[in-house]
Write an enzyme that holds these catalytic residues in place. Structure first.
Site, short mmCIF file in Angstrom:
data_model
loop_
_atom_site.label_atom_id
_atom_site.label_comp_id
_atom_site.label_asym_id
_atom_site.label_seq_id
_atom_site.Cartn_x
_atom_site.Cartn_y
_atom_site.Cartn_z
N CYS A 486 0.80 -1.23 0.00
CA CYS A 486 0.00 0.00 0.00
C CYS A 486 0.83 1.28 0.00
CB CYS A 486 -0.96 0.02 1.19
SG CYS A 486 -1.39 -1.56 1.87
N ARG A 515 7.29 -10.78 5.91
CA ARG A 515 6.84 -10.45 7.26
C ARG A 515 7.58 -11.34 8.25
NH1 ARG A 515 0.28 -9.60 6.19
NH2 ARG A 515 0.58 -7.92 4.66
N GLN A 533 1.10 -11.54 -2.98
CA GLN A 533 -0.35 -11.36 -2.96
C GLN A 533 -0.82 -10.87 -4.32
OE1 GLN A 533 -0.90 -8.53 0.28
NE2 GLN A 533 -1.87 -10.12 1.50
N ASP A 535 -2.29 -8.36 -5.01
CA ASP A 535 -2.59 -7.11 -4.32
C ASP A 535 -2.93 -6.02 -5.35
OD1 ASP A 535 -2.88 -5.57 -2.12
OD2 ASP A 535 -0.74 -5.35 -1.69
N HIS A 537 -4.77 -1.86 -5.60
CA HIS A 537 -5.38 -0.71 -4.94
C HIS A 537 -6.07 0.14 -5.99
CE1 HIS A 537 -2.21 -1.96 -2.09
NE2 HIS A 537 -3.16 -1.69 -1.21
N LYS A 618 -15.08 -2.14 5.68
CA LYS A 618 -14.59 -3.19 4.78
C LYS A 618 -15.66 -4.25 4.58
CE LYS A 618 -12.40 -5.78 8.56
NZ LYS A 618 -11.20 -6.50 9.01
N HIS A 670 -8.47 -1.04 -0.91
CA HIS A 670 -7.57 -2.19 -0.87
C HIS A 670 -8.40 -3.41 -1.28
CE1 HIS A 670 -4.63 -0.11 1.90
NE2 HIS A 670 -5.73 0.57 2.16
#
Length: 795
Positions: A486, A515, A533, A535, A537, A618, A670
């Protein structure tokens, strides 16, 4: 029961409550630092704060892949652990009960002084209202006005208080402060629209409220049911062993209780005794009683349990109150709520056991953990056991080893080595999502893997997330490997002037993330340190939120329909610690609600009050696999805060009064469909049981010549299929024909193509399936059409 090999520590010293959680386990939530401003903090101040964090705790011998961390909470003093004596029904249980009864008498006098004439109104979900009396009418009483069956089947009530009676004080009633064993909850002392609270069915109401009655099929209902079951388990551990209980929370699929039993250890031999004792407690129909106690009373109640004393001394402020719950002889520190009676637990079993350490710290006393699961119906337990056996057989770690898909090395814990066949599946999942990106108007980008830590100070992640990052020094400055995409995407968006015509901007990134998970928390592909991911946005205007969310939901539907998995949707709304303008929250929540109504229809999704992220509401997407297990992989979240922190704007196309260009902040969405590719790999491996569908299979076709003379023809077919990007092998060994077929089926090749004299002459193959179904002879062009069609249609 048995003895430990060696003695553990004899001192109990409190260390920190970790930055994220004392125990990093599903079902336990800990407090995080309170954020009090919408604007980015000063970097210098935030750096000071982020350096204070401690590491997560765990249930095993846990280490991160970096140096020690500091502690933020200190105990007043060390406490000696008493000598442990393994005994049934120790005398301190009765002594504690006497103290409880004395305190209960005092609280009864306080309740007697309350005004029990004030009328209250309970509003049902359909808008109907029922009246009652404050300090007397309970949710159970309200439910009986509807039907006795509802009252008896309801597990807990979910309330939103709209007005409290004048003589209700949340702190006096034990409703303020922290939940001592389940994490932190906040109570403002005032009724607010987002202040949903779970309330014991037998606890009198203290004002006007909106009320729902939850059963076992509700997530909160399950949590309360399993929390109460943990108390029953704790009662048996005390009575059977004289155990010193520590914490006993509900999990997503059951519960556990940690206990100190000296050098003794739990074994499976204890299970039948525990289960028999639990059944006895259930048959006794013990009532769950809630009691408010002062800090001093709590210290006296648990004087023989040094672990409870540490919790009380550390988490209960001086001159304040907390709560305990009683069922039978058990009295336990607990925020509640609970069942009305132990009789609601119709089926129970011990699930497993393990060792752990107090506060997840390996330097602390060793504890014994006993897991259990319970249900309101014996049929549910039977189904659970059947699915448990299936899960064992389908464990992705076993299948991964059997099918040569991946492995792990101690030289890089939590980072998977995907072998050639595993890489085929991994890459196919990525390709599958990328094809959807192309169809749905996403733009792929590539961003750095490492950043100066100033980026994470700006985003706010350094304050809350630094302990879970891999950080290192570069030329005297602190850098870190990115744990999420992000902030980097915000840098990209803010790199140039943006116009309202550019929006929505859908940025997708398969960048590698790291992580620093605790070593003891690592588990196959479901909990790793290195992962990717799907991922993305979306940066959009406020008036585009609904359309973008509907698009993301259809994206999700396409993905999980392809996988053959069902799903449920929940709208998680504004939490108490939310940042940002409340009107913006209301607008965003309404847009998400309209989007879900449009996508799945009104009444086909549920609200999860107060469970949104602090930066925005969310949509939680719960997907169910072939064993009816729930996974949360996909997510859609709105974020108002990162655009503020990174000062992101776009030109609206309008002018300000002074003639300057009018700017506005975008809303950031997200979203992820698979989530972690590694975790989805594991989920699908167990969902399919290793029987991969043709389009995803790493072993699609095995060519089996009935004689070595036909190997050249097989090579010709292999090249033809290989050029079509179909995974094909030839079984050219010396095994018998039957053995070759069986080996291919066991290796999960979707099709075996048998080739002999007739097939070579006819330019054909004889087709068998993985299930040993003979489909017969197909010409090569027919075979190609069959295979490519099935792959194209995701079969």
């Amino acid at each position: 029961m048995g003895k430990k090999d060696s003695k553990g520590p004899t001192k109990l010293q409190l260390n920190s409550t970790a930055k994220f959680a004392v125990l990093d386990l599903e079902g336990i939530t800990q407090a995080v630092a309170k954020v009090t401003t919408d604007e980015p903090p000063k970097k210098s101040d935030e750096k000071k704060e982020s350096s204070k964090g401690g590491s997560k705790g765990s249930t095993q011998t846990n280490t991160r892949a970096k140096g020690k961390t500091e502690h933020t909470l200190k105990a007043d003093s060390d406490l000696n652990l008493p000598d442990f004596k393994l005994e049934t029904n120790p005398k301190w249980i009765d002594e504690r009960l006497v103290k409880y009864q004395e305190i209960a008498k005092k609280r009864g006098e306080e309740i007697a002084s309350k005004d029990k004439t004030a009328e209250i109104i309970a509003t049902l979900p359909d808008g109907k209202t029922l009246t009652g009396t404050a300090w007397q009418t309970s949710p159970y009483d309200v439910a009986t006005q509807i039907s006795q069956g509802l009252a008896d089947s309801a597990i807990v009530a979910r309330l939103v208080y709209t007005r409290y009676v004048k003589d209700y004080d949340p702190l006096e009633s034990g409703d303020g402060g922290e939940d001592l064993l389940m994490g932190a909850e906040e109570s403002s002392g005032e009724a607010a629209a987002s202040s949903h609270v779970l309330w014991d069915m037998n606890r009198p109401l203290v004002g006007d409220c909106n009320i729902e009655f939850l059963k076992f099929d509700d997530k909160d209902g399950k949590t309360v049911f399993w929390h109460s079951s943990a108390h029953i388990l704790g009662e048996t551990m005390e009575s059977l062993m004289g155990a010193n209980l520590t914490i006993g929370p509900p999990l997503s699929g059951g519960f556990y209780y940690d206990a100190w039993i000296g050098d003794e250890v739990i074994s499976e031999e204890l299970y039948p005794k525990v289960e028999a004792a639990v059944n006895k407690v259930v048959k006794q129909k013990q009532k769950f009683e809630r009691l408010v106690v002062t800090k001093e009373e709590a210290l006296d109640l648990f004087a023989t349990n040094p672990f409870k004393l540490e919790i009380i001394k550390t988490k209960v402020p001086d001159d304040s109150r907390t709560t305990v719950y009683r069922c039978g002889p058990l009295i336990d520190l607990c925020r509640g709520p609970h069942l009305t009676s132990t009789s609601k637990v119709k089926a129970f079993t011990c699930a497993k056991h393990s060792s752990t350490n107090w506060m997840g710290d390996v330097t602390k006393p060793s504890l014994q953990r006993l897991y259990g699961v319970s249900f309101p119906d014996k049929k549910m337990l039977k189904l659970w056991k059947e699915n448990l056996q299936k899960a064992k057989e389908r464990d992705h770690r076993l299948i991964g080893k059997k099918q040569d898909l991946f492995f792990f090395s101690q030289l890089s814990p939590g980072s998977a080595f995907f072998l050639p066949h595993g890489a085929r599946i991994y890459n196919k999942l990525v390709e599958f999502i990328k094809d959807h990106y192309h169809q749905k108007g996403y733009t792929e980008i590539i961003t750095p893997n490492v950043y100066n830590l100033d980026l994470w100070h700006t985003s706010g992640h350094a304050l809350h997330y630094k302990d879970a990052m891999f950080t290192f020094d570069v030329e005297g400055q602190e850098w870190g490997m990115k744990p999420m995409n992000c902030p980097g995407h915000c840098l990209l968006f803010g790199n140039t002037i943006r116009s309202h015509r550019d929006l929505p901007m859908r940025l997708a990134d398969f960048g590698v993330l790291h992580r620093n998970e605790l070593s003891g928390a690592l588990s196959g592909l479901t909990r790793v340190r290195r992962f990717q991911q799907d991922d993305a946005h979306i940066y959009c205007r406020q008036d585009q939120i609904e359309e973008e969310v509907v698009g993301a939901l259809h994206f999700m539907k396409d993905v999980y329909n392809t996988f053959g998995m069902s799903y449920k949707l929940e709208l998680s709304t504004r939490p108490e610690k939310a940042l940002g303008d409340i009107e913006l929250w209301k607008t965003a929540e309404a847009a998400l609600a309209r989007a879900m109504d449009e996508f799945i229809g009104p009444g086909n999704w549920r609200e999860n009050p107060g469970d949104g992220a602090f930066y925005g509401p969310k949509i939680d997407i719960k997907v169910m696999d072939a064993m009816d297990r729930v996974h949360q992989c996909a997510t859609i979240q709105l974020d108002f805060q990162l655009p503020i922190r990174f000062d992101l704007t776009y030109q609206t196309g309008e002018k300000n009064e002074d003639g300057s260009t009018k700017l506005a902040r975008p809303v950031m969405v997200h979203r992820a469909m698979l989530g972690s590719v590694e975790r989805m790999f594991a989920v699908l491996c167990e969902h399919y049981g290793g029987k991969w569908p043709l389009w995803l299979s790493p072993r699609q076709v095995m060519l089996i010549p009935v004689h070595k003379d036909f190997i050249p023809y097989c090579e010709e077919i292999r090249k033809m299929l290989h050029d079509l990007k179909i995974y094909v092998d030839i079984s050219a060994g010396r095994e018998t024909f039957q053995k070759k077929v069986r080996n291919a089926q066991l290796a999960q090749y979707n099709y075996q193509l048998v080739v002999g004299e007739a097939e070579m002459t006819n330019r054909s193959v004889n087709v068998r399936t993985r299930e040993n179904k003979v489909e017969g002879e197909l010409k090569l062009d027919e075979l190609i059409t069959k295979l490519t069609t099935e792959i194209r249609e995701f079969k």
